[in-house]
Design a protein around this motif. Sequence first.
Motif, PDB file in Angstrom:
ATOM      1  N   PRO A  81      -2.969 -64.740 -14.078  1.00 50.46           N
ATOM      2  CA  PRO A  81      -2.272 -65.033 -15.121  1.00 50.46           C
ATOM      3  C   PRO A  81      -3.002 -66.207 -15.919  1.00 50.46           C
ATOM      4  O   PRO A  81      -2.664 -66.518 -16.979  1.00 50.46           O
ATOM      5  CB  PRO A  81      -0.941 -65.603 -14.530  1.00 50.46           C
ATOM      6  CG  PRO A  81      -0.960 -64.965 -13.115  1.00 50.46           C
ATOM      7  CD  PRO A  81      -2.260 -64.922 -12.676  1.00 50.46           C
ATOM      8  N   ARG A  82      -3.935 -66.885 -15.237  1.00 50.59           N
ATOM      9  CA  ARG A  82      -4.609 -68.201 -15.715  1.00 50.59           C
ATOM     10  C   ARG A  82      -5.811 -67.849 -16.514  1.00 50.59           C
ATOM     11  O   ARG A  82      -6.523 -68.640 -17.086  1.00 50.59           O
ATOM     12  CB  ARG A  82      -4.922 -69.126 -14.663  1.00 50.59           C
ATOM     13  CG  ARG A  82      -3.469 -69.769 -14.555  1.00 50.59           C
ATOM     14  CD  ARG A  82      -3.698 -70.725 -13.147  1.00 50.59           C
ATOM     15  NE  ARG A  82      -4.764 -71.583 -13.357  1.00 50.59           N
ATOM     16  CZ  ARG A  82      -5.569 -72.354 -12.379  1.00 50.59           C
ATOM     17  NH1 ARG A  82      -5.546 -72.092 -11.078  1.00 50.59           N
ATOM     18  NH2 ARG A  82      -6.161 -73.353 -12.671  1.00 50.59           N
ATOM     19  N   ILE A  83      -6.168 -66.480 -16.734  1.00 53.16           N
ATOM     20  CA  ILE A  83      -7.406 -66.212 -17.272  1.00 53.16           C
ATOM     21  C   ILE A  83      -7.133 -66.068 -18.733  1.00 53.16           C
ATOM     22  O   ILE A  83      -6.106 -65.436 -19.116  1.00 53.16           O
ATOM     23  CB  ILE A  83      -7.944 -64.850 -16.977  1.00 53.16           C
ATOM     24  CG1 ILE A  83      -8.255 -64.821 -15.279  1.00 53.16           C
ATOM     25  CG2 ILE A  83      -9.101 -64.362 -17.643  1.00 53.16           C
ATOM     26  CD1 ILE A  83      -8.886 -63.497 -14.731  1.00 53.16           C
ATOM     27  N   LYS A  84      -7.998 -66.754 -19.552  1.00 53.38           N
ATOM     28  CA  LYS A  84      -7.619 -66.722 -21.228  1.00 53.38           C
ATOM     29  C   LYS A  84      -7.970 -65.387 -21.808  1.00 53.38           C
ATOM     30  O   LYS A  84      -8.837 -64.562 -21.396  1.00 53.38           O
ATOM     31  CB  LYS A  84      -8.733 -67.733 -21.840  1.00 53.38           C
ATOM     32  CG  LYS A  84      -7.967 -68.849 -21.653  1.00 53.38           C
ATOM     33  CD  LYS A  84      -8.762 -69.995 -22.683  1.00 53.38           C
ATOM     34  CE  LYS A  84      -8.384 -71.270 -22.699  1.00 53.38           C
ATOM     35  NZ  LYS A  84      -9.184 -72.287 -23.335  1.00 53.38           N
ATOM     36  N   TRP A 117       7.853 -67.507 -23.471  1.00 57.61           N
ATOM     37  CA  TRP A 117       6.459 -68.362 -23.233  1.00 57.61           C
ATOM     38  C   TRP A 117       5.303 -68.112 -24.024  1.00 57.61           C
ATOM     39  O   TRP A 117       4.927 -66.843 -24.386  1.00 57.61           O
ATOM     40  CB  TRP A 117       6.054 -68.188 -22.012  1.00 57.61           C
ATOM     41  CG  TRP A 117       4.990 -69.121 -21.326  1.00 57.61           C
ATOM     42  CD1 TRP A 117       5.063 -70.299 -21.054  1.00 57.61           C
ATOM     43  CD2 TRP A 117       3.730 -68.708 -21.348  1.00 57.61           C
ATOM     44  NE1 TRP A 117       3.689 -70.644 -20.646  1.00 57.61           N
ATOM     45  CE2 TRP A 117       2.905 -69.850 -20.692  1.00 57.61           C
ATOM     46  CE3 TRP A 117       2.761 -67.616 -21.589  1.00 57.61           C
ATOM     47  CZ2 TRP A 117       1.358 -69.814 -20.753  1.00 57.61           C
ATOM     48  CZ3 TRP A 117       1.447 -67.483 -21.444  1.00 57.61           C
ATOM     49  CH2 TRP A 117       0.939 -68.595 -20.961  1.00 57.61           C
ATOM     50  N   MET A 130      -2.021 -66.682  -9.055  1.00 61.57           N
ATOM     51  CA  MET A 130      -2.655 -67.775  -9.464  1.00 61.57           C
ATOM     52  C   MET A 130      -3.950 -67.508 -10.135  1.00 61.57           C
ATOM     53  O   MET A 130      -4.229 -68.425 -11.162  1.00 61.57           O
ATOM     54  CB  MET A 130      -3.097 -68.481  -7.964  1.00 61.57           C
ATOM     55  CG  MET A 130      -2.256 -68.729  -7.190  1.00 61.57           C
ATOM     56  SD  MET A 130      -2.291 -69.626  -5.784  1.00 61.57           S
ATOM     57  CE  MET A 130      -2.295 -71.180  -6.647  1.00 61.57           C
ATOM     58  N   VAL A 131      -4.682 -66.487  -9.961  1.00 64.62           N
ATOM     59  CA  VAL A 131      -5.710 -66.288 -11.040  1.00 64.62           C
ATOM     60  C   VAL A 131      -5.821 -65.502 -12.069  1.00 64.62           C
ATOM     61  O   VAL A 131      -5.789 -65.979 -13.212  1.00 64.62           O
ATOM     62  CB  VAL A 131      -6.934 -65.761  -9.976  1.00 64.62           C
ATOM     63  CG1 VAL A 131      -8.209 -65.631 -10.965  1.00 64.62           C
ATOM     64  CG2 VAL A 131      -7.204 -66.408  -8.818  1.00 64.62           C
ATOM     65  N   GLU A 186     -11.263 -74.255  -6.911  1.00 71.21           N
ATOM     66  CA  GLU A 186     -10.725 -75.093  -7.906  1.00 71.21           C
ATOM     67  C   GLU A 186     -10.508 -76.465  -6.797  1.00 71.21           C
ATOM     68  O   GLU A 186     -10.983 -77.463  -7.680  1.00 71.21           O
ATOM     69  CB  GLU A 186      -9.477 -74.753  -8.276  1.00 71.21           C
ATOM     70  CG  GLU A 186      -9.229 -75.432  -9.569  1.00 71.21           C
ATOM     71  CD  GLU A 186      -7.734 -74.742 -10.187  1.00 71.21           C
ATOM     72  OE1 GLU A 186      -7.041 -74.360  -9.447  1.00 71.21           O
ATOM     73  OE2 GLU A 186      -7.518 -75.063 -11.581  1.00 71.21           O
ATOM     74  N   ARG A 213       1.044 -69.385 -24.908  1.00 68.44           N
ATOM     75  CA  ARG A 213      -0.030 -70.481 -24.591  1.00 68.44           C
ATOM     76  C   ARG A 213      -0.187 -71.567 -25.816  1.00 68.44           C
ATOM     77  O   ARG A 213       0.025 -71.484 -26.738  1.00 68.44           O
ATOM     78  CB  ARG A 213      -1.069 -69.796 -24.538  1.00 68.44           C
ATOM     79  CG  ARG A 213      -2.286 -70.609 -23.936  1.00 68.44           C
ATOM     80  CD  ARG A 213      -3.745 -69.902 -24.113  1.00 68.44           C
ATOM     81  NE  ARG A 213      -3.696 -68.459 -23.087  1.00 68.44           N
ATOM     82  CZ  ARG A 213      -3.826 -68.502 -21.870  1.00 68.44           C
ATOM     83  NH1 ARG A 213      -4.064 -69.815 -21.040  1.00 68.44           N
ATOM     84  NH2 ARG A 213      -3.858 -67.718 -21.166  1.00 68.44           N
ATOM     85  N   LEU A 219     -11.242 -70.455 -10.922  1.00 66.88           N
ATOM     86  CA  LEU A 219      -9.789 -70.511 -11.144  1.00 66.88           C
ATOM     87  C   LEU A 219      -9.138 -70.257  -9.593  1.00 66.88           C
ATOM     88  O   LEU A 219      -8.000 -70.664  -9.434  1.00 66.88           O
ATOM     89  CB  LEU A 219      -9.096 -69.708 -12.054  1.00 66.88           C
ATOM     90  CG  LEU A 219      -9.393 -69.745 -13.521  1.00 66.88           C
ATOM     91  CD1 LEU A 219      -8.683 -68.807 -14.125  1.00 66.88           C
ATOM     92  CD2 LEU A 219      -8.888 -71.264 -14.069  1.00 66.88           C
ATOM     93  N   ASP A 233     -13.712 -67.443 -14.375  1.00 63.34           N
ATOM     94  CA  ASP A 233     -12.382 -66.842 -13.664  1.00 63.34           C
ATOM     95  C   ASP A 233     -12.161 -67.084 -12.278  1.00 63.34           C
ATOM     96  O   ASP A 233     -11.305 -67.405 -11.380  1.00 63.34           O
ATOM     97  CB  ASP A 233     -12.155 -65.355 -13.965  1.00 63.34           C
ATOM     98  CG  ASP A 233     -12.372 -64.983 -15.363  1.00 63.34           C
ATOM     99  OD1 ASP A 233     -11.848 -66.008 -16.161  1.00 63.34           O
ATOM    100  OD2 ASP A 233     -12.631 -63.827 -15.797  1.00 63.34           O
TER     101      ASP A 233
END
Lengths: 220, 351
Positions: free
Chosen positions: B271-274, A218, B268-269, B306, A220, B301, B298
């Motif tokens: 893993p989605r932080i850039k 995976w 949920m939060v 959201e 991004r 998110l 963050d």
Amino acid sequence: MNRLKILRSAPSTFSGLPFRPRASNALPLFRPSLQNPFPIQSQTSPFSSTACLLKRKKQRVKQDIRVRHIKFHLAHPITPRPLRFSRHRALRHWTIHRAWHTHLSQVRRARELDLERQYESMKGACEALRTLGEDGIGYTIARAPEPNEDGTVPLQKAQEGGEGLVVIGGSGKGEGGKELGRLYRLAMEKKGIWQGVPIEYARIQTDTPGREGWDHGWKR
Amino acid sequence: MALRDLSLQSARSLRKSSFPRSFRFRYNVSRNASTTTHDQDLEPSSSLSIPAPSSDLVKDFDPAERARKRRAELGRELPPSRYRFRSPKYYRGPLHPHQPPPPSDPTSRQFIPGPFSLPRLEQTYHSTIAPDLMTLAYTHFPPGYRAPPKAPRLRSWDETSPYHKNRPLRAPRGHTVLPLLRPPITWQNVPRLERVTVHAMVREALEDKSHLHVARMVLQAITNVRVTTHRAKGSVVGWGLREGRQVSVSAEVNGGDMWDFVGKCVDMVLPRIKDWQGVKGSSGDSSGNIAWGLGPADVALFPEVEVNYNMYPPKMIPGLHVILHTTATNDREARLLLSATGIPFYGKQVN
């Protein structure tokens, strides 16, 4: 009176303003300021002949409607009234409450017992490894180590045992060979343990786990 | 209903005995129109046919005495059949005669029904994480092992100076305060998550209070607990901070809410932080509490924010500090617990 006549004759010529549709029977009294030599300065309220001083309005920051809603809902006293139970309902609630707590304590006890069982079996396995003979068949009995003056036995001393080992069974070897206690030493190693659990393994259980455990490709 | 039955019975008996129909009887019949047409459908037996209670039962019947006996047996009164008690609205101290009931009592104002869900992370902890931690941190003590006595943790002064008299004991080596003891991990003290503190300092609240309100709402939505507001303890000129102004909000999360919150973060939060590397390895207060920060982007998110993002003015969403309190007494074990939960660490790990 004279002025009124003039106004009646040609009002639009006096106004000095752009064209305004003219009512046929418009009373000139309706716009006295045009020709009034003493005009009332800055009249704001109707039907008032006094001049009121215009206070400069404070520059109010207009609050976001969302903030207003948030404030309202945070401060709103919607504390529900306490429940009212009659005797039978209160007894029923009490019974269910006690049963639930009994169940919770049983679950907790079962968990603790399970952990204890695992701990004890781990301990037994390590003890077996420690006393394993060199050939892996017999077992050694370490003589009780000499205690210190105060009666305590340091960990190193206790693990090494006393002077000489009694070997029972197997090939009879085991007098301090290189292989003696090797498995035990390996088992006691704590190398890399405190680096943390690998992230592929540290995942929260789900009802529907993915077919692939971890997507290594995976990006991004 | 009983009255109707009574009239039915009387009607039937009257008809049987060929009593001349009086006006009153006719009136009854006409009123209950079904009596004449559907007589056979009705149940013949009624409560009136049940024999009267026996004489000894009647003689013993004394409800007041029975209640007194029951009270004596139980040692206390049963809850009354009608609502009488009202939990006091304010707690007036332990010496006040009017004490509130325990929070488990539904008449209490603190009563919260539930739990209605079993958090996944909690199940994972009990089924996987706790046994793993116990196994990883296992140290073997052979039978007969007794720990040697250690030197006292607080050292005494060598009496080389007369000024050493009556001094308090010396601080431990390398510390100003006593660090927590670290007992070996057994099945009784496997590290677990104790509580989570979510904290946000809102500097913009010094100028505009609405930032604080939004921060309170965001925290409340995220954590599902009521939020506490804090005032500045002292003034800091450089920050424009003045004593007594409300600048920060925090929420203490316990129990099921805590498991839910950490589970949300992990799943949920985070893993989605850039470009998020993880929690810094040097984080922690060396007594088992680990913290990290989340920026405003963050915090947006979180699923609660959201789904309802338009509810908050986007510039007012605060950044947060998340502090995980564990029962581990040192950071190493706490970090092991958190990494088993799914929170990655990066950089040099400082204990």
